[in-house]
Design a protein around this motif. Sequence first.
Motif, short mmCIF file in Angstrom:
data_model
loop_
_atom_site.label_atom_id
_atom_site.label_comp_id
_atom_site.label_asym_id
_atom_site.label_seq_id
_atom_site.Cartn_x
_atom_site.Cartn_y
_atom_site.Cartn_z
N ARG A 21 -0.04 -10.71 -2.41
CA ARG A 21 -0.02 -12.06 -1.86
C ARG A 21 1.22 -12.79 -2.33
NH1 ARG A 21 -3.80 -14.01 -4.51
NH2 ARG A 21 -5.60 -13.29 -3.31
N TYR A 22 1.61 -12.59 -3.58
CA TYR A 22 2.80 -13.27 -4.14
C TYR A 22 4.09 -12.61 -3.65
CZ TYR A 22 -0.91 -15.16 -7.01
OH TYR A 22 -2.07 -15.76 -7.42
N ILE A 23 4.04 -11.29 -3.46
CA ILE A 23 5.21 -10.60 -2.88
C ILE A 23 5.51 -11.15 -1.50
CG2 ILE A 23 6.03 -8.39 -1.98
CD1 ILE A 23 4.64 -7.02 -4.33
N TRP A 24 4.46 -11.35 -0.69
CA TRP A 24 4.65 -11.93 0.63
C TRP A 24 5.12 -13.37 0.54
CZ3 TRP A 24 1.42 -10.56 5.48
CH2 TRP A 24 1.46 -9.17 5.69
N LYS A 25 4.61 -14.10 -0.43
CA LYS A 25 4.95 -15.52 -0.55
C LYS A 25 6.43 -15.74 -0.81
CE LYS A 25 3.29 -19.76 -2.75
NZ LYS A 25 2.33 -20.32 -3.73
#
Length: 380
Positions: A21-25
Amino acid sequence: MSTIIPEDAPIATPNIFGFYRYIWKISPYNCGKKPLRVFFLFFSLASFLAMIFRAWWMFYMVDASILSFGWSERNLYAFISMESFSCVIALYFMTSKDTLKRFEQGIGMLKKMRINPYYEKYDEYSALRRKTFLLKVPIPIFFIGCSGFLVYKKLVIFGSDSQSSWYYYVDAGIMILCAYVNFIYLPVHGIMQNALAREFHVFNDELKNASENKELVNPQILQKFADRQVKLFEITNRITERLHGFMSSAPFLTFTALTNVTYLVTNLREGVPTYYYVCMIGMMICCIIISSNLLYPAAFVQEAMLHTSTVLMNDPFLHHSQDPKIYSTYRIMVDRSQKNRSVNLVIQIFSVNRKNIERAYFVITNIVLVMSVLQKILIS
């Protein structure tokens, strides 16, 4: 039978995607609502056009005789670029619609409808995330390894005499983008499909337990399962329909790339530097990883939803029930399980299930054999 979770309890959002989720963010492909959205939209569009340009260059600017090393090599790179821009499109739609958050909320709603709110086997995603991450590591290694070799040798591709004073630098940049989009998109795609399959497994297990305890003859209990099945199918069909275009094209493009690189690796070893040949073997492994990640998790969902009908039909009381309400609910649930309106279709030819995936790999093997025979005929 009563649920452990009170019906008025707030819906807890599960942590399914974890660090992804944070990689995408922080990804430049994140086209969600934020101050720099225009920049990220431009970056996504530029990446998309660059991958199209690379595919066009390989097909129309690289000269190679049919069934030669260069012919297979250019086809490999062209089709990988086309698969990658399919991932860019999928990333755009998923980030702009905040799909990860909505999906986790949907799974949270399904968990609230369970009998037992927690199953370690189905609700722990950390091991799946680690496994998915490790399986995708070869993609950037071998994608960048191939482009690094071509830049070092100042070659457009190894198997062609086509020359350019600048293209190999551009190609290396585009190859890195291809590696990056596959590396960040494919794990999320696999985890999402696995999460859906797990919810169907939980549903089937609890349905089977209720059947064994003769609880399904209670119309209210059976109706609760029917309502829960409707919610499961709503979420599954929504995801399937959103991925319809992607799942129609990306697996086919990957299969085509896999066919070419398998032919290259198994028949055209002579004269190829060891380092580059190892990279080609790595590219073959990457194509297998990509195609498996695209197709098998989706197949698991189809199998799990179909298994519901098996559980229901194995119940000795439902099939012969004289209660019209119970029997009609039973038939609706069976028909919904067996005749789901939304399935993934690869180029509108075959639906995604495990048997068809294995058939596809078998067909690829035979195509490679035919290409090998034709190549021997051409050089004889």
